[in-house]
Scaffold this motif. Sequence first.
Motif, short mmCIF file in Angstrom:
data_model
loop_
_atom_site.label_atom_id
_atom_site.label_comp_id
_atom_site.label_asym_id
_atom_site.label_seq_id
_atom_site.Cartn_x
_atom_site.Cartn_y
_atom_site.Cartn_z
N ILE A 12 -63.42 95.05 68.03
CA ILE A 12 -63.30 93.62 67.73
C ILE A 12 -64.45 93.18 66.82
O ILE A 12 -64.25 92.48 65.83
N GLU A 13 -65.65 93.63 67.15
CA GLU A 13 -66.84 93.28 66.35
C GLU A 13 -66.70 93.75 64.90
O GLU A 13 -66.98 92.99 63.98
N THR A 44 -55.88 84.09 64.03
CA THR A 44 -54.74 84.82 63.48
C THR A 44 -54.94 86.33 63.62
O THR A 44 -54.04 87.05 64.02
N GLY A 45 -56.14 86.80 63.33
CA GLY A 45 -56.44 88.22 63.46
C GLY A 45 -56.39 88.70 64.90
O GLY A 45 -55.86 89.78 65.18
N LEU A 46 -56.96 87.92 65.80
CA LEU A 46 -56.90 88.30 67.22
C LEU A 46 -55.45 88.41 67.70
O LEU A 46 -55.08 89.34 68.40
N ARG A 47 -54.63 87.45 67.31
CA ARG A 47 -53.23 87.45 67.74
C ARG A 47 -52.44 88.58 67.08
O ARG A 47 -51.74 89.33 67.76
N ASP A 48 -52.58 88.74 65.78
CA ASP A 48 -51.73 89.69 65.04
C ASP A 48 -52.21 91.13 65.11
O ASP A 48 -51.40 92.05 65.14
N ARG A 49 -53.52 91.37 65.12
CA ARG A 49 -54.03 92.74 65.10
C ARG A 49 -54.34 93.29 66.49
O ARG A 49 -54.28 94.50 66.70
N PHE A 50 -54.71 92.41 67.42
CA PHE A 50 -55.11 92.88 68.75
C PHE A 50 -54.24 92.33 69.87
O PHE A 50 -54.54 92.51 71.03
N ASP A 51 -53.18 91.63 69.50
CA ASP A 51 -52.18 91.15 70.46
C ASP A 51 -52.75 90.19 71.51
O ASP A 51 -52.37 90.25 72.67
#
Length: 161
Positions: A12-13, A44-51
Amino acid sequence: MTGRAPLSFDAIEREFASLVERSSQSFGMPVLELRVENLLPLVTGLRDRFDFALFLDATAVDYLERSPRFDLVYHFYSRRHNQRVRLKMPVPAERPVVPTLTGHYGSARYMEREVHDMYGIEFPGNRDLRPILLYEGFIGHPLRKDYPIEREQPVVPYRAG
């Protein structure tokens, strides 16, 4: 990925290094501190890349003597990774404005209403910031540390069902 694949804090970092001012862990939960202008790309990145598909909570903390005065705090959850993440953003008292997350999470509509009600933080784009915990006509924001607890509120006529 299938099942509950572990998600490392480092992943994540690394992914969001350009959007995050500071990162840490609190009881095993990643805490990402960011500026308001980086909120939508990060979410957006948290939702789309890391679900991180579940928006759990929004609240604020009032640091009366500090500038910027407020911290807006969000919690998200990824069922795939069985992992929570916390986002923290400083918000100034002079212009307490944060973009809405209603385009990403429908439940943001209600959580942002509560934060607006209690702290007076504005969420442009949220079309329904009516009071959710207080009544129409209530003056002020009762969770602000400078709210006068002895303030008398205007009498509102009783509305029968």
